[in-house]
Design an enzyme around this catalytic site. Structure first.
Site, PDB file in Angstrom:
ATOM      1  N   LYS A  28     -18.174  -5.548   9.110  1.00 15.04           N
ATOM      2  CA  LYS A  28     -16.902  -6.289   9.059  1.00 15.04           C
ATOM      3  C   LYS A  28     -16.180  -6.222  10.395  1.00 15.04           C
ATOM      4  O   LYS A  28     -16.231  -5.200  11.082  1.00 15.04           O
ATOM      5  CB  LYS A  28     -15.989  -5.682   7.982  1.00 15.04           C
ATOM      6  CG  LYS A  28     -16.091  -6.364   6.637  1.00 15.04           C
ATOM      7  CD  LYS A  28     -14.865  -6.000   5.789  1.00 15.04           C
ATOM      8  CE  LYS A  28     -15.062  -6.286   4.325  1.00 15.04           C
ATOM      9  NZ  LYS A  28     -13.986  -5.692   3.509  1.00 15.04           N
TER      10      LYS A  28
ATOM     11  N   ARG B 190      -1.933  -6.640  -7.866  1.00 15.55           N
ATOM     12  CA  ARG B 190      -0.824  -7.565  -7.602  1.00 15.55           C
ATOM     13  C   ARG B 190      -0.764  -8.705  -8.596  1.00 15.55           C
ATOM     14  O   ARG B 190       0.301  -9.186  -8.945  1.00 15.55           O
ATOM     15  CB  ARG B 190      -0.971  -8.169  -6.193  1.00 15.55           C
ATOM     16  CG  ARG B 190      -0.653  -7.209  -5.088  1.00 15.55           C
ATOM     17  CD  ARG B 190      -1.106  -7.728  -3.759  1.00 15.55           C
ATOM     18  NE  ARG B 190      -2.563  -7.744  -3.701  1.00 15.55           N
ATOM     19  CZ  ARG B 190      -3.256  -7.997  -2.604  1.00 15.55           C
ATOM     20  NH1 ARG B 190      -2.650  -8.292  -1.478  1.00 15.55           N
ATOM     21  NH2 ARG B 190      -4.569  -7.971  -2.637  1.00 15.55           N
TER      22      ARG B 190
ATOM     23  N   HIS C 176       0.841  -1.208   0.000  1.00 10.31           N
ATOM     24  CA  HIS C 176       0.000   0.000   0.000  1.00 10.31           C
ATOM     25  C   HIS C 176       0.874   1.255   0.000  1.00 10.31           C
ATOM     26  O   HIS C 176       0.640   2.192  -0.756  1.00 10.31           O
ATOM     27  CB  HIS C 176      -0.866   0.080   1.266  1.00 10.31           C
ATOM     28  CG  HIS C 176      -1.849  -1.028   1.462  1.00 10.31           C
ATOM     29  ND1 HIS C 176      -1.909  -1.776   2.610  1.00 10.31           N
ATOM     30  CD2 HIS C 176      -2.840  -1.506   0.668  1.00 10.31           C
ATOM     31  CE1 HIS C 176      -2.884  -2.655   2.525  1.00 10.31           C
ATOM     32  NE2 HIS C 176      -3.467  -2.523   1.356  1.00 10.31           N
TER      33      HIS C 176
ATOM     34  N   SER D  72      -2.548  -8.316   3.405  1.00 11.52           N
ATOM     35  CA  SER D  72      -2.943  -7.936   4.781  1.00 11.52           C
ATOM     36  C   SER D  72      -3.494  -9.125   5.574  1.00 11.52           C
ATOM     37  O   SER D  72      -3.293  -9.209   6.786  1.00 11.52           O
ATOM     38  CB  SER D  72      -4.002  -6.830   4.758  1.00 11.52           C
ATOM     39  OG  SER D  72      -3.466  -5.632   4.272  1.00 11.52           O
TER      40      SER D  72
HETATM   41  P1  ADP Z   1      -9.738  -3.691   0.216  1.00  8.99           P
HETATM   42  O1  ADP Z   1     -10.460  -4.335   1.336  1.00  8.99           O
HETATM   43  O2  ADP Z   1     -10.412  -2.493  -0.358  1.00  8.99           O
HETATM   44  O3  ADP Z   1      -9.195  -4.623  -0.849  1.00  8.99           O
HETATM   45  P2  ADP Z   1      -7.005  -3.375   1.065  1.00  8.99           P
HETATM   46  O4  ADP Z   1      -6.522  -2.487   2.155  1.00  8.99           O
HETATM   47  O5  ADP Z   1      -6.713  -4.818   1.194  1.00  8.99           O
HETATM   48  O6  ADP Z   1      -8.522  -3.048   0.967  1.00  8.99           O
HETATM   49  O7  ADP Z   1      -6.454  -2.899  -0.331  1.00  8.99           O
HETATM   50  C1  ADP Z   1      -6.562  -1.587  -0.794  1.00  8.99           C
HETATM   51  C2  ADP Z   1      -5.852  -1.458  -2.133  1.00  8.99           C
HETATM   52  O8  ADP Z   1      -4.496  -1.801  -1.982  1.00  8.99           O
HETATM   53  C3  ADP Z   1      -6.371  -2.367  -3.230  1.00  8.99           C
HETATM   54  O9  ADP Z   1      -6.292  -1.674  -4.457  1.00  8.99           O
HETATM   55  C4  ADP Z   1      -5.415  -3.506  -3.234  1.00  8.99           C
HETATM   56  O10 ADP Z   1      -5.327  -4.127  -4.505  1.00  8.99           O
HETATM   57  C5  ADP Z   1      -4.138  -2.771  -2.926  1.00  8.99           C
HETATM   58  N1  ADP Z   1      -3.134  -3.643  -2.329  1.00  8.99           N
HETATM   59  C6  ADP Z   1      -3.299  -4.555  -1.368  1.00  8.99           C
HETATM   60  N2  ADP Z   1      -2.130  -5.168  -1.081  1.00  8.99           N
HETATM   61  C7  ADP Z   1      -1.219  -4.624  -1.913  1.00  8.99           C
HETATM   62  C8  ADP Z   1       0.167  -4.862  -2.148  1.00  8.99           C
HETATM   63  N3  ADP Z   1       0.849  -5.797  -1.504  1.00  8.99           N
HETATM   64  N4  ADP Z   1       0.784  -4.103  -3.085  1.00  8.99           N
HETATM   65  C9  ADP Z   1       0.083  -3.155  -3.746  1.00  8.99           C
HETATM   66  N5  ADP Z   1      -1.213  -2.905  -3.605  1.00  8.99           N
HETATM   67  C10 ADP Z   1      -1.859  -3.629  -2.695  1.00  8.99           C
END
Ligand code: ADP
Length: 155
Positions: free
Chosen positions: A41, A90, A17, A128
């Site tokens: 959630k 990803r 992120h 995550s």
């Molecule tokens: P959501 O529940 O909206 O998917 P996340 O916090 O998991 O929330 O993800 C938010 C954004 O970050 C999404 O666009 C996701 O694809 C991106 N994302 C998640 N993990 C990574 C990562 N390792 N590298 C780059 N982008 C990521």
């Protein structure tokens, strides 16, 4: 002014992120990082903890602003007068999911464009959900989360 929103659950924020947000900050005038709250959630980190960890990570990036929102991402975009939604990609699983959301968003509001940014290869395996499992088992997660962030302080 080019204003973008980067929405997510950030439960917790990872290096993936962080990388996308910092790269997006070079492309847009302002990037609002939106911590989405979905009342149905269950999260590991509460909203106040996420707000404080994200503020710490981006404190030196002037055009990144961290906010909390409930409800639809498109409504959050309207509130911030954002013309762009940024999402990270990803792999092909992300692609199928993001394609559907972006398509529906475009139908609902053609004035908001989704910009998909490819994850840097070194962060593509970071997730995550797995970081949460590691934390529940008291493992060292420092390789996966932003430098200097001690997630155990936020539990
Ligand atoms: P959501 O529940 O909206 O998917 P996340 O916090 O998991 O929330 O993800 C938010 C954004 O970050 C999404 O666009 C996701 O694809 C991106 N994302 C998640 N993990 C990574 C990562 N390792 N590298 C780059 N982008 C990521």
């Amino acid at each position: 002014m080019k204003v973008a929103v980067f929405p997510g659950s950030f439960d917790p924020i990872t290096k993936g992120h962080e990388d996308i947000i910092k790269r997006a900050a070079k492309l847009f005038d302002v990037v609002y990082v939106g911590i989405g709250v979905n009342q149905s959630k269950k999260y590991l980190f509460d909203t106040a903890a996420k707000l404080s960890m994200l503020n710490q990570v981006f404190k030196e990036v002037e055009n990144v602003k961290v906010e909390v929102y409930e409800g639809l991402t498109l409504d959050f975009c309207k509130e911030k007068e954002a013309q762009f939604i940024i999402r990270g990609l990803r792999n092909s699983v992300d692609f199928e999911y993001e394609k559907n959301i972006a398509g529906m968003h475009l139908t609902l509001n053609p004035l908001v464009e989704t910009v998909i940014m490819l994850t840097a290869p070194e962060y593509a395996a970071i997730n995550s959900t797995i970081v949460r499992e590691l934390i529940k088992n008291k493992a060292d997660v420092s390789a996966f989360v932003p430098e200097g962030l001690n997630l155990y302080e936020y539990l």
